[in-house]
Design a protein around this motif. Structure first.
Motif, short mmCIF file in Angstrom:
data_model
loop_
_atom_site.label_atom_id
_atom_site.label_comp_id
_atom_site.label_asym_id
_atom_site.label_seq_id
_atom_site.Cartn_x
_atom_site.Cartn_y
_atom_site.Cartn_z
N LYS A 22 3.92 -4.29 -0.21
CA LYS A 22 5.22 -3.80 0.21
C LYS A 22 5.33 -2.29 0.01
O LYS A 22 4.85 -1.76 -0.97
N GLY A 23 5.95 -1.62 0.97
CA GLY A 23 6.16 -0.18 0.84
C GLY A 23 5.85 0.57 2.12
O GLY A 23 5.04 0.13 2.94
N GLN A 24 6.49 1.71 2.27
CA GLN A 24 6.32 2.49 3.50
C GLN A 24 4.90 3.03 3.67
O GLN A 24 4.36 3.00 4.78
N ILE A 25 4.30 3.51 2.60
CA ILE A 25 2.97 4.12 2.72
C ILE A 25 1.91 3.08 3.09
O ILE A 25 1.12 3.32 4.02
N PRO A 26 1.84 1.91 2.45
CA PRO A 26 0.89 0.89 2.91
C PRO A 26 1.13 0.48 4.36
O PRO A 26 0.17 0.24 5.12
N ALA A 27 2.40 0.41 4.78
CA ALA A 27 2.71 0.06 6.16
C ALA A 27 2.21 1.14 7.12
O ALA A 27 1.62 0.84 8.17
N LEU A 28 2.46 2.40 6.76
CA LEU A 28 1.99 3.51 7.60
C LEU A 28 0.47 3.51 7.72
O LEU A 28 -0.08 3.64 8.82
N ASN A 29 -0.22 3.37 6.62
CA ASN A 29 -1.68 3.44 6.66
C ASN A 29 -2.28 2.24 7.39
O ASN A 29 -3.33 2.36 8.04
N ALA A 30 -1.63 1.10 7.33
CA ALA A 30 -2.10 -0.05 8.11
C ALA A 30 -1.99 0.25 9.60
O ALA A 30 -2.91 -0.04 10.38
N ALA A 31 -0.88 0.87 10.02
CA ALA A 31 -0.72 1.24 11.43
C ALA A 31 -1.73 2.30 11.83
O ALA A 31 -2.30 2.25 12.93
N ILE A 32 -1.97 3.25 10.95
CA ILE A 32 -2.93 4.32 11.24
C ILE A 32 -4.33 3.75 11.47
O ILE A 32 -5.04 4.16 12.38
N ARG A 33 -4.72 2.80 10.65
CA ARG A 33 -6.06 2.20 10.80
C ARG A 33 -6.22 1.47 12.12
O ARG A 33 -7.34 1.28 12.61
#
Length: 265
Positions: free
Chosen positions: A73-84
């Motif tokens: 949970k969290g914005q940064i893990p969500a962002l990096n998942a989208a980036i990948r």
């Protein structure tokens, strides 16, 4: 021309006047589809969510959206998942918070600016949930970021140690590359550091702390082309209320100063 848009989302229902029954994310996609472009473009959203976020069926099936769940949970893990999820087939990479939107000329002007620059950021006009203008905000939030895929590859993903100020940290690494950066401002904004200092100090900060290759570029429109929603549920409002969030924010700022010698803008 293929444009990948990275968006973190908690899939919150819209609180905007006249938008009952929609999600913030739908507004963001609508604004991207309303862009005035002079060449054909494929625009696709890579939306990062928390692991347990429920995706509405109509959005799960949307042809312009790929949902990617963060590892935690969290914005940064969500962002990096989208980036990948953004592979090398995409020509440009942009960011757009799901509760923000672009005015129709934004993307076309930003793409033309990238003919001479490697990265674009933008001043925003902030509005409330009723659509009333609150102020102009010169801080380069991610909703105004657009870049070549090569720029994004060179700077890299979001620092997982960040929580409140991942944008400052990423902009600091961008500055270290020496790549050319344009910051878009409205027609009547100051065009130089000397003129910005007394009347638009945050705009002056972009030039002072954005890195040696940061330049202001006027787009000729009266308003900024990026619209940012100010509302009680935002992370910024959470920090402003003090408490643990404010303490974490201040500590993160200090780490930025230790790392870069300044708080990057």
């Amino acid at each position: 021309m293929r444009i990948a848009i990275i968006t973190p989302s908690r899939m919150k229902p819209s609180t905007l006047a006249g938008k009952s029954g929609q999600y913030f994310l739908e507004h963001a996609v609508e604004s991207a589809n309303s862009q005035e472009l002079d060449r054909p473009a494929t625009i696709h959203f890579f939306v990062g969510t928390d692991p347990e976020t429920e995706i509405p069926a109509r959005l799960a099936a949307h042809p312009q959206i790929t949902f990617v769940r963060g590892e935690r949970k969290g914005q940064i893990p969500a962002l990096n998942a989208a980036i990948r999820a953004v592979d090398e087939s995409w020509d440009f990479v942009g960011f757009l918070e799901d509760d923000d939107h672009w005015l129709p000329p934004y993307l076309g002007f930003a793409l033309r600016t990238l003919d001479s620059f490697d990265f674009v950021s933008s001043t925003q006009v902030e509005t409330d949930e009723a659509g009333e203008v609150v102020r102009i905000n010169d801080f380069p939030t991610p909703s105004g970021w657009l870049m070549r895929r090569s720029t994004f590859a060179q700077v890299g993903a979001i620092n997982p140690a960040s929580k409140w100020h991942y944008d400052n940290e990423w902009l600091g690494r961008l500055a270290e590359t020496g790549l050319r950066r344009a910051h878009l401002v409205e027609a009547t904004a100051p065009g130089t550091l000397e003129n910005a200092v007394p009347v638009r100090p945050w705009l002056a900060n972009v030039l002072r702390f954005g890195g040696p290759n940061t330049h202001l570029v006027r787009h000729g429109f009266i308003l900024p082309l990026v619209c940012r929603l100010v509302h009680p549920g935002s992370g910024t409002s959470d920090v402003g209320q003090g408490g643990t969030s404010k303490v974490e924010s201040d500590a993160e700022y200090q780490r930025l100063i230790d790392r870069f010698g300044r708080i990057p803008w």
